[in-house]
Design a protein around this motif. Structure first.
Motif, short mmCIF file in Angstrom:
data_model
loop_
_atom_site.label_atom_id
_atom_site.label_comp_id
_atom_site.label_asym_id
_atom_site.label_seq_id
_atom_site.Cartn_x
_atom_site.Cartn_y
_atom_site.Cartn_z
N GLU A 111 -12.01 2.86 5.24
CA GLU A 111 -10.67 2.48 5.40
C GLU A 111 -9.56 3.34 4.62
N TYR A 140 -4.34 4.85 2.23
CA TYR A 140 -5.35 3.82 2.19
C TYR A 140 -4.82 2.80 3.00
N GLU A 142 -4.53 -1.15 4.04
CA GLU A 142 -4.66 -2.60 3.64
C GLU A 142 -4.23 -3.67 4.68
N TYR A 145 -1.53 -2.15 7.42
CA TYR A 145 -0.57 -1.51 6.37
C TYR A 145 -1.24 -0.18 5.84
N ARG A 155 5.62 1.97 2.70
CA ARG A 155 4.60 1.34 3.21
C ARG A 155 4.98 0.86 4.58
#
Length: 453
Positions: A111, A140, A142, A145, A155
């Motif tokens: 991811e 990265y 999340e 997001y 973000r």
């Protein structure tokens, strides 16, 4: 009873090179690349794919991999996939292949993604005359997001999509591609006035055996030698779909692809977690490995029924795209306008490319005032969910293009206010993007009116 999970027809092992996969990948378009799998119309199936570089770009603290990347090897695609109807009869030339994206995402355990700009001597990008150095930002994930240590204070939710999805060309269509693109390359940049403003090279990516991967066709055989010299590169989008980079082709979307060969030979790859309209830095989405879960339908004789050729042969058609219902919702945007006047002040006639370049440069210089480096903004506008538009194309002499940036992706208010932007030392967004040196000799384009204060 619940329906079965999608059948995995192409799986990848991220610990293996593209040519080591159980079902070998390919990085060219050619009608004779053999299918690696077969699916039936209406079947729910899954395709996995490596990132477009095949793992050449690493999650590390250097842009050296971007600077030295071998672009003869890209893009690595999963497929081809032969498509048949419920009775086992293959899709035929002249049909339309309706491909529904039911689900998609990054591969579990992988991811992360990257955005970059290539060195001007090795690929470049839309603004390569302004940003000649290779740069890289790591992202990265999340859930929905993405955030980047190299572009702090930002973000946003991704609108995940495949950059490439297409069918195999016929021999005649492949001949048309190679002939017209070779003519463009042979004519040279002096024949094209736009080359004075957009400095990306080469003019076309012609067939080459260097870096060629043809699936199950073994390298070094007579068959491989012949096909590698004919097979089209995957860089541009064409009549078969291919590298269309339409950021809205996410969950629930449908792609209606022309069929040029028996079985259609569907291929896909170049997964993007997010992308801005235009993918301006070239290595410009959030590039990642990923998966698609798909269903196909065959619309018999669909090319004649629904597509009108725009050219001298029935092969000069283009796909149709149906955008799905799932996308991030933004309500507030800051919109930057550009007109067809270049950085030197030269007037161009209704040139939407020059206008879009101007809109992007306006946005970059504006966001620079809020503490971002210009390289940070360049990569951000290439991969965040910004919206590009041609707003005017008839009012001579200026085309008007706009770039709309969702304000909610920033951790600060970037709108103009009655109080001035603070002068002097600013809150700089550190660390900056990863950057390599530029060792070439081309001049860097500067805005003569820009002030760094």
């Amino acid at each position: 009873m619940a329906p079965p999970s999608p059948r995995v027809v192409v799986n990848v092992d991220l610990n293996k090179k593209p040519w080591q996969q159980n079902k070998p990948l390919h990085n060219r378009w050619h009608p004779e690349i053999p299918p690696v799998a077969e699916v039936k119309a209406g079947e729910f199936f899954r395709v996995e794919m490596v990132d477009w570089t095949g793992g050449a770009v690493k999650d590390d603290d250097s842009a050296g991999d971007i600077k030295s990347i071998d672009l003869s090897t890209v893009h690595y695609l999963s497929g081809p996939i032969n498509v048949v109807d419920e009775d086992g009869v293959a899709a035929k030339p002249g049909d339309l292949l309706a491909v529904e994206i039911c689900n998609l995402g990054p591969l579990p355990g992988d991811e992360w993604g990257f955005t970059g700009s290539f060195d001007r001597e090795n690929g470049g990008g839309f603004l390569t005359d302004h940003f000649p150095c290779a740069t890289k930002a790591i992202w990265y994930f999340e859930g929905i997001y993405a955030y980047s240590p190299q572009i702090p204070g930002v973000r946003f939710p991704g609108l995940t999509h495949p950059g490439i999805i297409g069918t195999a060309p016929s021999k005649e269509l492949l001949r048309i591609w190679n002939e017209r693109e070779r003519q463009l390359e042979e004519s040279g940049p002096k024949s094209l006035t736009l080359c004075e403003v957009v400095h990306q090279r080469p003019l076309a990516n012609l067939p080459t055996s260097t870096g060629c991967l043809l699936g199950n066709i073994e390298e070094g055989t007579l068959e491989w030698e012949r096909i590698s010299k004919e097979a089209a590169r995957t860089i541009p989008g064409r009549e078969n779909g291919g590298n269309c980079d339409i950021k809205n082709l996410s969950r629930g979307s449908k792609i209606y692809l022309p069929v040029f060969v028996e079985g259609a030979n569907l291929s896909t790859g170049d997964m993007h977690f997010s992308q801005g309209d235009g993918e301006i830095s070239f290595c410009g989405a959030i590039e990642m490995s990923g998966f698609l879960e798909l269903k196909c339908e065959i619309i018999r004789n669909g090319m004649q029924e629904y597509l009108t050729p725009m050219g001298p042969t029935p092969l000069h058609v283009n796909p149709i795209f149906e955008i799905g219902p799932v996308e991030p919702r933004f309500s507030e945007w800051l919109v930057f306008e550009g007109i067809s006047v270049d950085e030197s002040g030269k007037q161009h006639y209704l040139d939407a490319t020059v206008a879009y370049k101007r809109a992007i440069l306006n946005a970059i210089d504006y966001l620079f005032k809020f503490g971002y480096s210009k390289e940070q903004v360049y990569l951000l506008l290439s991969c965040c969910p910004c919206e590009g538009r041609i707003s005017g194309i008839v009012d001579s002499p200026n085309a008007v293009a706009t770039l709309a940036i969702p304000t909610a992706i920033f951790d600060q208010d970037i709108r103009p206010k009655t109080r001035k932007v603070p002068a002097g030392p600013r809150i700089l967004r550190k660390p900056d993007v990863l950057k390599s040196t530029y060792d070439g000799k081309h001049p860097v384009t500067k805005n003569p009116s820009f002030s760094s204060s």
